[in-house]
Design a protein around this motif. Sequence first.
Motif, PDB file in Angstrom:
ATOM      1  N   ARG A  48     -21.971  45.130  73.036  1.00  0.00           N
ATOM      2  CA  ARG A  48     -20.950  45.366  72.442  1.00  0.00           C
ATOM      3  C   ARG A  48     -19.603  46.124  72.888  1.00  0.00           C
ATOM      4  NH1 ARG A  48     -22.104  45.722  67.056  1.00  0.00           N
ATOM      5  NH2 ARG A  48     -20.947  47.865  66.862  1.00  0.00           N
ATOM      6  N   ALA A  51     -17.432  43.304  74.148  1.00  0.00           N
ATOM      7  CA  ALA A  51     -16.627  42.831  72.876  1.00  0.00           C
ATOM      8  C   ALA A  51     -15.505  43.663  72.334  1.00  0.00           C
ATOM      9  CB  ALA A  51     -17.498  42.268  71.855  1.00  0.00           C
ATOM     10  N   LEU A  53     -16.383  46.321  70.767  1.00  0.00           N
ATOM     11  CA  LEU A  53     -16.985  46.849  69.288  1.00  0.00           C
ATOM     12  C   LEU A  53     -17.606  48.328  69.661  1.00  0.00           C
ATOM     13  CD1 LEU A  53     -18.730  43.463  68.099  1.00  0.00           C
ATOM     14  CD2 LEU A  53     -16.650  44.638  67.518  1.00  0.00           C
ATOM     15  N   PRO A  79     -10.984  44.592  70.305  1.00  0.00           N
ATOM     16  CA  PRO A  79     -11.444  43.070  70.191  1.00  0.00           C
ATOM     17  C   PRO A  79     -10.631  41.963  69.775  1.00  0.00           C
ATOM     18  CG  PRO A  79     -12.576  44.719  68.666  1.00  0.00           C
ATOM     19  CD  PRO A  79     -11.496  45.562  69.290  1.00  0.00           C
ATOM     20  N   GLN A  80      -9.744  42.320  69.020  1.00  0.00           N
ATOM     21  CA  GLN A  80      -8.831  41.012  68.615  1.00  0.00           C
ATOM     22  C   GLN A  80      -8.125  40.603  69.975  1.00  0.00           C
ATOM     23  OE1 GLN A  80      -8.953  43.870  66.850  1.00  0.00           O
ATOM     24  NE2 GLN A  80      -8.726  43.680  64.747  1.00  0.00           N
ATOM     25  N   VAL A  84     -12.819  37.371  73.169  1.00  0.00           N
ATOM     26  CA  VAL A  84     -14.293  37.083  73.327  1.00  0.00           C
ATOM     27  C   VAL A  84     -14.982  36.320  72.429  1.00  0.00           C
ATOM     28  CG1 VAL A  84     -16.299  38.485  73.795  1.00  0.00           C
ATOM     29  CG2 VAL A  84     -14.351  38.978  74.887  1.00  0.00           C
ATOM     30  N   PHE A  86     -18.094  36.358  70.256  1.00  0.00           N
ATOM     31  CA  PHE A  86     -19.467  37.107  70.007  1.00  0.00           C
ATOM     32  C   PHE A  86     -20.277  36.606  68.925  1.00  0.00           C
ATOM     33  CE2 PHE A  86     -21.901  40.697  68.673  1.00  0.00           C
ATOM     34  CZ  PHE A  86     -22.035  41.456  69.758  1.00  0.00           C
ATOM     35  N   HIS A  88     -23.451  37.218  66.447  1.00  0.00           N
ATOM     36  CA  HIS A  88     -24.455  38.642  66.008  1.00  0.00           C
ATOM     37  C   HIS A  88     -25.615  37.944  65.799  1.00  0.00           C
ATOM     38  CE1 HIS A  88     -20.576  40.595  64.994  1.00  0.00           C
ATOM     39  NE2 HIS A  88     -21.344  41.821  64.899  1.00  0.00           N
ATOM     40  N   HIS A  90     -27.598  37.917  63.591  1.00  0.00           N
ATOM     41  CA  HIS A  90     -27.877  37.079  62.376  1.00  0.00           C
ATOM     42  C   HIS A  90     -26.689  36.239  61.937  1.00  0.00           C
ATOM     43  CE1 HIS A  90     -31.699  38.849  61.345  1.00  0.00           C
ATOM     44  NE2 HIS A  90     -31.144  40.135  61.843  1.00  0.00           N
ATOM     45  N   ALA A  92     -23.688  36.589  61.388  1.00  0.00           N
ATOM     46  CA  ALA A  92     -22.729  36.992  60.432  1.00  0.00           C
ATOM     47  C   ALA A  92     -21.505  35.750  60.173  1.00  0.00           C
ATOM     48  CB  ALA A  92     -21.881  37.940  61.341  1.00  0.00           C
ATOM     49  N   LEU A  93     -22.068  34.567  59.652  1.00  0.00           N
ATOM     50  CA  LEU A  93     -21.293  33.750  59.114  1.00  0.00           C
ATOM     51  C   LEU A  93     -20.825  34.289  57.666  1.00  0.00           C
ATOM     52  CD1 LEU A  93     -23.233  30.418  59.867  1.00  0.00           C
ATOM     53  CD2 LEU A  93     -21.283  31.103  61.064  1.00  0.00           C
ATOM     54  N   GLY A 106     -11.246  31.748  63.502  1.00  0.00           N
ATOM     55  CA  GLY A 106     -10.473  32.175  64.603  1.00  0.00           C
ATOM     56  C   GLY A 106      -9.136  31.507  65.092  1.00  0.00           C
ATOM     57  N   ARG A 151     -17.889  28.710  65.718  1.00  0.00           N
ATOM     58  CA  ARG A 151     -16.798  29.521  65.387  1.00  0.00           C
ATOM     59  C   ARG A 151     -16.341  30.412  66.608  1.00  0.00           C
ATOM     60  NH1 ARG A 151     -18.039  33.879  60.818  1.00  0.00           N
ATOM     61  NH2 ARG A 151     -19.220  34.895  62.435  1.00  0.00           N
ATOM     62  N   ALA A 152     -17.340  30.737  67.254  1.00  0.00           N
ATOM     63  CA  ALA A 152     -17.034  31.500  68.377  1.00  0.00           C
ATOM     64  C   ALA A 152     -16.020  31.297  69.569  1.00  0.00           C
ATOM     65  CB  ALA A 152     -18.185  32.192  68.803  1.00  0.00           C
TER      66      ALA A 152
ATOM     67  N   PHE B 117     -20.099  41.238  59.488  1.00  0.00           N
ATOM     68  CA  PHE B 117     -18.822  40.340  59.100  1.00  0.00           C
ATOM     69  C   PHE B 117     -17.567  40.826  59.641  1.00  0.00           C
ATOM     70  CE2 PHE B 117     -22.003  39.719  55.534  1.00  0.00           C
ATOM     71  CZ  PHE B 117     -22.417  38.363  55.941  1.00  0.00           C
ATOM     72  N   HIS B 122     -12.934  40.671  63.479  1.00  0.00           N
ATOM     73  CA  HIS B 122     -12.255  41.191  64.749  1.00  0.00           C
ATOM     74  C   HIS B 122     -12.235  40.606  65.870  1.00  0.00           C
ATOM     75  CE1 HIS B 122     -12.119  45.384  62.300  1.00  0.00           C
ATOM     76  NE2 HIS B 122     -11.251  44.453  61.794  1.00  0.00           N
ATOM     77  N   LEU B 124     -12.766  37.394  66.580  1.00  0.00           N
ATOM     78  CA  LEU B 124     -12.127  36.203  66.254  1.00  0.00           C
ATOM     79  C   LEU B 124     -10.652  36.447  66.073  1.00  0.00           C
ATOM     80  CD1 LEU B 124     -14.662  34.560  63.718  1.00  0.00           C
ATOM     81  CD2 LEU B 124     -14.283  33.574  65.980  1.00  0.00           C
TER      82      LEU B 124
END
Lengths: 355, 225
Positions: A48, A51, A53, A79-80, A84, A86, A88, A90, A92-93, A106, A151-152, B117, B122, B124
């Motif tokens: 984290r 990233a 976070l 992070p923006q 990177v 990332f 998660h 689970h 996080a879709l 993204g 997505r990542a 989420f 962030h 992305l």
Amino acid sequence: MDNALLIDFAMAYHHGPTIQAKLAIEPSADKIWVLFGRSGSGKTTLLRALAGLERPQTGTIRFGQARWLDAATKTFVRPQARNVGFLHQHYALFPHMSVDENIVYGLRARGIQAPASRLAELKAMLQIGELGARFPGQISGGQRQRVALARALAPNPGLLLLDEPLSALDAAVRAQVRRELREALQQLDILTLIVTHDRAEAMTLGDNIIVQDESGILQLGPIGEVFGRPRDLATARCLGVENLLAGQIVEANTQTTTVQLGKTQLVAKSVSNSLSRDVWVVIRAEYVCLAPDTATENCFEAPVVAVHPEGALTRVVLGGDLGLVMVVLASTGVCEGDMVRVAIAKEAIHLVSAT
Amino acid sequence: MDWQALILTAKVAAWTTAILLIIGFPMAYWLAFTRWRLRFAAEALVALPLVLPPTVLGFYMLIAMGPNSPFGQAYESVSGKLLPFSFEGLVVASVIYSLPFAVQPMAAAFAKVDSSFIEASHCLGASRMRTFWKVILPQSIGGVVAGVVLSFAHTLGEFGVVLMVGGNIPNETRTVAISIYDEVQALNYDAAAQTSLFLLAVSFVVLALMYGLQLKAWTPWTMRS
């Protein structure tokens, strides 16, 4: 272009532990790294922090030319701005967006308006072409993982971070998804860090491994080398090596080193000449083998104390002088109370200094 | 039925709700995500109109809006009018009075959005603003609807604050609740009953609509069993 990743930070949690991490990952062809350790060892914190976070209070993080964190100058890249990827635990879709909308999120955020070609390319690579219009709630766990990966990857990240990517899946599909994930990651040319506490997962997914515990980074290097030759007792324990026995070196030459363990002597291949007299003998359970009658090297008989079936394999606890743990094929039919003859190849006996 | 009072009340409620939506969003967002040590104090402040007697609230607002207060003077120099006992003054008072009814459901809904989420957004590359509109708001729309509906319904029925700040000027500050009170004072029980029944029906329909929508409002698949 390849970037080196330099990490040296400490992060103190309010009313909690302080996580320390100091390591350097140089550019290399083997780009898939596993971050391995028990829960609470700080692996997720490290991920984290990479990233953006988490913001460690002290230290630095550098990726190539970019300085992501420098507590001394109050430098912190959001992070923006790190680019990177990332994943998660689970995934996080975004549940209110279709698979396609998730994947292009993204790109849209970066102002790219016509990502159709990139979308098609990603979906083809990850074999999720037919899912585009569905919602995350309507697809399987393995598919969710692929969508999250797509997505990542969409914005072409310089670094890919996966937090326990298989823990959200049912045990039944985990092994297959694990192999598929490895294949997908191998197609990429991106430095990837995967957090896991599972040995099988680490071995399937990684080229290299970083072993971490509460005190910091214990060892890093190619995965076979680290598992075969942990640097010290703490690393061997952290890796979950089954057989850790205290012994004393009684004889050493350039070829072999002989160790006394109680009444038993084991002969190991000499690797290091800087060992102390008191050593820990490190032997992985899968290298303690049922021996043919002709075997002589490190060979002895022992009673079977307990048998734990684990599907195709059986974990066998031996009694006797050493009390070793071994793993045999279930088809060998070893039973509690049997006397078995076992042997250990001298290459499989690893010694670390006890002091 | 006192249609003039009803229309006026609807106007006050509509303005109040619109203003609360605009100022409620940032306040709710801030309350939901701040890590400020004194957040509890801000929460208490927002919740104050829930427990304060409307007359107390009205009294302080009357003072705050009056020609001797900086706020009242500033308003007077800009608009040339006095705030107390005017439609605008009534709207300002209603906004404060209904603030918790808008902010609390919104803040609760924003805070309920799983942080993964927000983090994923962030990572992305999406800004905080984009993350709010694209990720947080769609997932907390139920709370926002609740906030809007509750502030509207709550403003419809306010009495004490109106009396203190607005008085009883037809077509300017005479809302239905005041009108009903007047009718009862004048012993026109039929008129009072008519207006009361109407208000009761409207309130029930609005709330039933909200709960009905809430049930169907979208819940994340991760929370479904």
